[in-house]
Design a protein around this motif. Sequence first.
Motif, PDB file in Angstrom:
ATOM      1  N   UNK A 177       0.794  -1.229   0.000  1.00 37.76           N
ATOM      2  CA  UNK A 177       0.000   0.000   0.000  1.00 37.76           C
ATOM      3  C   UNK A 177       0.828   1.281   0.000  1.00 37.76           C
ATOM      4  N   UNK A 178       1.981   1.287   0.656  1.00 37.09           N
ATOM      5  CA  UNK A 178       2.802   2.500   0.681  1.00 37.09           C
ATOM      6  C   UNK A 178       3.824   2.533  -0.451  1.00 37.09           C
ATOM      7  N   UNK A 179       3.836   1.507  -1.290  1.00 42.11           N
ATOM      8  CA  UNK A 179       4.717   1.473  -2.451  1.00 42.11           C
ATOM      9  C   UNK A 179       6.164   1.162  -2.158  1.00 42.11           C
ATOM     10  N   UNK A 180       6.490   0.786  -0.930  1.00 39.64           N
ATOM     11  CA  UNK A 180       7.890   0.558  -0.572  1.00 39.64           C
ATOM     12  C   UNK A 180       8.324  -0.897  -0.709  1.00 39.64           C
ATOM     13  N   UNK A 181       7.382  -1.794  -0.942  1.00 42.51           N
ATOM     14  CA  UNK A 181       7.697  -3.216  -1.082  1.00 42.51           C
ATOM     15  C   UNK A 181       7.081  -3.730  -2.369  1.00 42.51           C
ATOM     16  N   UNK A 182       7.876  -4.441  -3.146  1.00 37.43           N
ATOM     17  CA  UNK A 182       7.395  -5.102  -4.356  1.00 37.43           C
ATOM     18  C   UNK A 182       7.320  -6.598  -4.074  1.00 37.43           C
TER      19      UNK A 182
END
Length: 304
Positions: A177-182
């Motif tokens: 959700x925060x875009x920091x983990x793929x």
Amino acid sequence: MEFQLAADGLAFPEGPAAMADGSVLVVEIRSGRLVRVSPDGAKTVVAELGGGPNGAAVGPDGALYVCNNGGLEFADVAPDLAVPGHAPADYVSGSIQRVDLTDGSVSTLYDACDGRPLRGPNDIVFDRHGGFWFTDLGKHDEWSRDQGWLFYAGVDGKSLRRVRGGMFGPNGVGLSPDGTVLYVAETYTGRLWAMEVTGPGELAPSPLPWAPGRLVVTLPGHQMIDSLAVEAGGKVCVAGGPDGGITVIDPDGAHEHVRIPGEVIVTNICFGGPDLRTAWITASGSGRLYRAAWPRPGLELAFS
């Protein structure tokens, strides 16, 4: 959980994308088409894509971007069960395609990287910067199987690069959700990997030199997993497994399986509806699309 049949008779559907009007777009890998399924179940061909269209996502310009794996052979092993196999005799390469949803026109953005043809682009997710990550699962025959790659690209058709390799069938891809983990689902090992995102198209080094990222979980048994979607709360919903369903995985690796009765090859899930609690699920082997009221909302995508 109750699963409602939204459409059947599809030619190995994948890549669902929920639309604001209540319809859902799906690709048909076996027929090489993009199809719109209306709320009443009616099917309309939007575009002829050729090859083997796989994952799909709406981009910043409102067009649909499609991972085309270049085509697959299929075997009908039962009346309601088609199974994909090797590349067909006319296979050339994979590609990333752009579909203009206003007129159905199709263009090819990428079919090679660093002079090497794309092999089997599979799944795609856009970030908030307007670029997209996609996996290349590769191709195989009776003698060999490609290593898979993770790529990052822009919609300009001029900025494609390999970011991480050494994976055994990278398939589903999604962002936290925060875009920091793929997150990347690895088909043949039944593993879900997590990779730290440090910038547009950039990943932190893996914690282990022989691993593509941090191992979230290896599913028990010989589970072949496929594409995925992320919930608003951060859970990762991965399609696949030997009994046809969705495995819901917490970021710490705890997981539970949601069975879809009567299905064997379940390949993808997306979320739609005004509250993002409508799950659209492709049961590719039987050619069916299902709809279900999901217990939690899905993550709002960067573009829709």
